[in-house]
Design a protein around this motif. Structure first.
Motif, short mmCIF file in Angstrom:
data_model
loop_
_atom_site.label_atom_id
_atom_site.label_comp_id
_atom_site.label_asym_id
_atom_site.label_seq_id
_atom_site.Cartn_x
_atom_site.Cartn_y
_atom_site.Cartn_z
N GLY A 23 50.13 31.89 37.48
CA GLY A 23 49.66 31.09 36.53
C GLY A 23 48.03 31.45 36.28
O GLY A 23 47.86 31.95 35.09
N SER A 24 46.96 32.24 36.48
CA SER A 24 46.19 33.10 36.78
C SER A 24 46.25 34.17 36.05
O SER A 24 45.22 34.24 35.49
CB SER A 24 45.43 32.84 38.29
OG SER A 24 46.32 33.83 38.91
N ARG A 25 47.55 34.65 36.40
CA ARG A 25 47.79 35.64 35.08
C ARG A 25 48.62 35.57 33.95
O ARG A 25 49.17 36.18 33.36
CB ARG A 25 48.69 36.59 35.83
CG ARG A 25 47.89 37.39 37.41
CD ARG A 25 48.52 38.04 37.94
NE ARG A 25 47.25 38.55 39.08
CZ ARG A 25 46.56 37.70 40.53
NH1 ARG A 25 46.43 36.98 40.37
NH2 ARG A 25 45.64 38.71 40.72
N THR A 107 42.65 27.96 29.48
CA THR A 107 43.03 29.44 29.94
C THR A 107 43.27 30.38 28.81
O THR A 107 43.44 31.32 28.95
CB THR A 107 44.80 29.39 30.68
OG1 THR A 107 45.43 28.38 29.97
CG2 THR A 107 44.40 27.91 31.34
N LEU A 108 43.36 30.16 27.78
CA LEU A 108 44.17 31.35 26.58
C LEU A 108 42.27 32.34 25.65
O LEU A 108 42.33 32.88 25.96
CB LEU A 108 44.68 30.19 25.24
CG LEU A 108 45.57 29.68 25.52
CD1 LEU A 108 46.48 29.02 23.73
CD2 LEU A 108 46.84 30.01 25.95
N ALA A 109 40.96 31.16 26.13
CA ALA A 109 40.53 31.30 26.18
C ALA A 109 39.34 31.84 26.95
O ALA A 109 39.25 33.19 26.87
CB ALA A 109 39.37 30.13 25.42
N THR A 110 39.88 31.56 28.35
CA THR A 110 39.47 32.56 29.45
C THR A 110 40.19 33.75 29.26
O THR A 110 40.07 35.35 29.82
CB THR A 110 39.46 32.08 31.20
OG1 THR A 110 41.63 31.76 31.10
CG2 THR A 110 39.28 30.61 30.78
N ALA A 111 40.81 33.67 28.78
CA ALA A 111 42.35 35.22 29.02
C ALA A 111 41.84 36.24 27.63
O ALA A 111 41.70 37.15 27.99
CB ALA A 111 43.22 34.94 28.34
N ALA A 112 41.55 35.41 27.01
CA ALA A 112 40.83 36.50 25.89
C ALA A 112 39.21 37.07 25.99
O ALA A 112 39.57 38.06 25.81
CB ALA A 112 40.69 35.12 23.68
N LYS A 118 40.95 35.60 39.62
CA LYS A 118 40.25 34.87 40.77
C LYS A 118 39.60 33.14 40.29
O LYS A 118 39.72 32.32 40.89
CB LYS A 118 39.54 35.40 41.69
CG LYS A 118 40.70 36.31 42.58
CD LYS A 118 39.00 37.41 42.96
CE LYS A 118 39.89 38.49 43.95
NZ LYS A 118 39.52 39.00 45.08
N SER A 119 38.54 34.06 38.59
CA SER A 119 37.84 32.31 38.18
C SER A 119 39.13 31.42 37.58
O SER A 119 38.66 30.69 38.07
CB SER A 119 37.79 33.34 37.51
OG SER A 119 35.77 33.98 38.13
N VAL A 120 40.08 31.93 36.82
CA VAL A 120 41.03 31.16 36.69
C VAL A 120 41.62 29.80 37.77
O VAL A 120 41.50 28.98 37.18
CB VAL A 120 41.97 31.94 35.64
CG1 VAL A 120 42.89 31.30 34.42
CG2 VAL A 120 41.01 32.26 34.78
N ALA A 121 41.97 30.92 38.54
CA ALA A 121 42.99 30.44 39.84
C ALA A 121 41.76 28.76 40.37
O ALA A 121 42.35 27.59 40.51
CB ALA A 121 43.33 31.03 41.01
#
Length: 510
Positions: A23-25, A107-112, A118-121
């Motif tokens: 999920g984090s990736r 999560t879309l904003a973090t990917a962009a 690790k921070s997303v998880a």
């Protein structure tokens, strides 16, 4: 308790590690929760895991001490026996929430922006953990007061075993003191868990700015539930024609063979016949108790202010102690274990319902639906229950094997069915002294119980409540009896226009 909590947290992390990694990736896709290994572990009762650890690691291999309480080494096996099943249950619950958290817009904003996985998880864990903290508070008390069997196996002078012995000996001062200590611990753990959950969620819970962790999803399709169900039915169907009470002293403790596929016990009775005949009685009562606990848990979970103090008090009473209390009031009988287990089995379901409901009430889509004129009953039946109830039902199915063993364990203590009844708990208790000489005597019952747990969890993965489908191009409409008037509509349009102009609202709106 501290060691068991450490084991439980590590086990829960191992269960949901795959979902966190994918999920984090952003590679989770349509994949569901992990395999059924955690489901089988969650279905096994603590005393069975403790018996296996004590027999294999403590006695046969001699790696760790298996009896007494004299130092840190004596704490490892009891902590594993208590923490592994609890960690598997928490891990399955967390693994059920994580996919919805990774599907949220942030999560879309973090990917962009190139945020590290690790921070997303870590943020996804922070989003989901508050919904599990109330149940973790219940497990804390359960590890202390409900570990009577584990304390008996490892000869630990714990609070749960002390309270049970005081109840059996009718030592009222010790019984009252032990019960009061468990009740105070339950109240403190529940208050701390709820406060920590509010702290982790932050102002979003107060302002109604959360996204739903329960998006509508199609039922899970798979062959595993059919396979497990067919295996369980085959075991029951093959063993029912056999006589579970036929004695053969010549065939004592025989290994599995064509004539006795599961082997024989210490009296030469066929274990396959006893497992099959015990399944009819044990499973029927366990299903009835689970249904009653589910209904009570959902109804009381919808009223958290009323059920909160009651949950903390009820969870402080282990099922064994509840059985003794019920026996003292209604005398011993065939329904005594069912009443005792049903009296305490609803509290985790009520806690889970309240935790999910609290977050679901703070979602943006519920705020928008309420602004369109929907009443409380409409929100309850069309939004809240379809989002909360499937996850509570899955938790109830996950706890079904444990309820079956709790019923049988109470029967073994003389509070229900008596030997030579082929109860599953009686089979485990009767054959435990022969674990070294005839391990198949315990493995047969444990394997069927694990099969039941795998069937319950895999079948629960497809539980969904249908939501109303919207026609293409149709606008959402409030119920007919609650359609806003012209003046209210004009004011609502002005309000929505001002809300849509906010940058936060544009980011939160799908």
């Amino acid at each position: 308790m501290a060691g068991a909590l450490t084991v439980a947290v590590c086990t829960a992390g191992a269960v949901c590690a795959r979902t966190l990694w994918l999920g984090s990736r952003r590679q989770l896709g349509e994949q569901g929760p992990g395999g059924t290994g955690s489901a089988v572990l969650a279905a096994l009762p603590e005393f069975l895991v403790a018996s296996a650890l004590a027999s294999v690691i403590g006695v046969q291999l001699g790696w760790l001490p298996a009896l007494g309480w004299y130092g840190p080494q004596w704490m490892i096996l009891p902590s594993l026996g208590l923490g592994l099943p609890v960690g598997a249950v928490l891990g399955r619950m967390l693994d059920d929430l994580l996919p919805a958290a990774f599907a949220e817009p942030w999560t879309l904003a973090t990917a962009a922006r190139g945020i590290p996985p690790k921070s997303v998880a870590r943020q996804a864990m922070r989003r989901c953990v508050p919904g599990l903290l109330p149940n973790l508070g219940l497990f804390v008390v359960g590890l202390t007061g409900g570990a009577v069997a584990v304390e008996q196996i490892f000869d630990i002078p714990g609070l749960g075993r002390l309270t049970l012995r005081a109840a059996l000996a009718q030592d009222l001062p010790v019984l009252q003191t032990g019960t009061l200590a468990l009740a105070l611990l339950a109240a403190a753990a529940g208050t701390l868990a709820r406060g920590t959950a509010r702290l982790l969620i932050g102002p979003a819970l107060r302002d109604g700015a959360l996204h739903s962790l329960n998006p509508p999803a199609p039922p899970a399709r798979g062959i595993l539930p059919l396979l497990y169900g067919a295996l369980l039915l085959a075991v029951i169907g093959y063993g029912l024609p056999r006589d579970p009470l036929e004695l053969d002293t010549v065939a004592r403790l025989q290994a599995p063979s064509w004539s006795h596929p599961f082997g024989t016990d210490a009296l030469g009775r066929d274990l396959l016949a006893r497992v099959a005949h015990g399944a009819l009685n044990t499973l029927s009562i366990a299903l009835a108790v689970s249904a009653v606990a589910l209904v009570m848990g959902v109804l009381l979970g919808l009223l958290p202010r009323l059920s909160g103090p009651v949950v903390d008090t009820v969870n402080a009473v282990p099922p064994v102690l509840a059985g003794l209390l019920v026996t003292g009031i209604a005398d011993s009988g065939p329904w005594t274990p069912a009443i005792a287990v049903a009296a305490v089995a609803w509290s985790p379901l009520a806690t889970h319902t309240s935790a999910l409901l609290q977050q679901e009430r703070a979602t943006t889509h519920l705020t928008a639906t309420r602004a369109l004129g929907a009443g409380e009953w409409y929100l309850l039946t069309h939004d809240l229950l379809p989002a909360v109830l499937p996850r509570v039902v899955r938790l109830a199915l996950l706890r079904l094997p444990g309820i079956a063993l709790s019923l049988a364990a109470l029967g073994f203590l003389g509070l229900g069915a008596q030997p030579p009844s082929p109860e599953w708990g009686l089979l485990l208790a009767e054959n435990q002294p022969y674990a070294e000489r005839a391990p198949w005597a315990i493995l047969a019952s444990a394997a069927v119980l694990a099969l039941l747990g795998a069937l319950a969890v895999t079948a629960a993965g497809g539980i969904r409540l249908p939501r109303q489908r919207k026609r293409p191009g149709a606008r959402p409409r409030a119920p007919a009896e609650q359609v806003p008037s012209a003046q209210e509509s004009a004011g609502l349009e002005t309000c929505l226009h001002s809300v849509s102009a906010s940058p936060i609202s544009r980011a939160e709106t799908p």
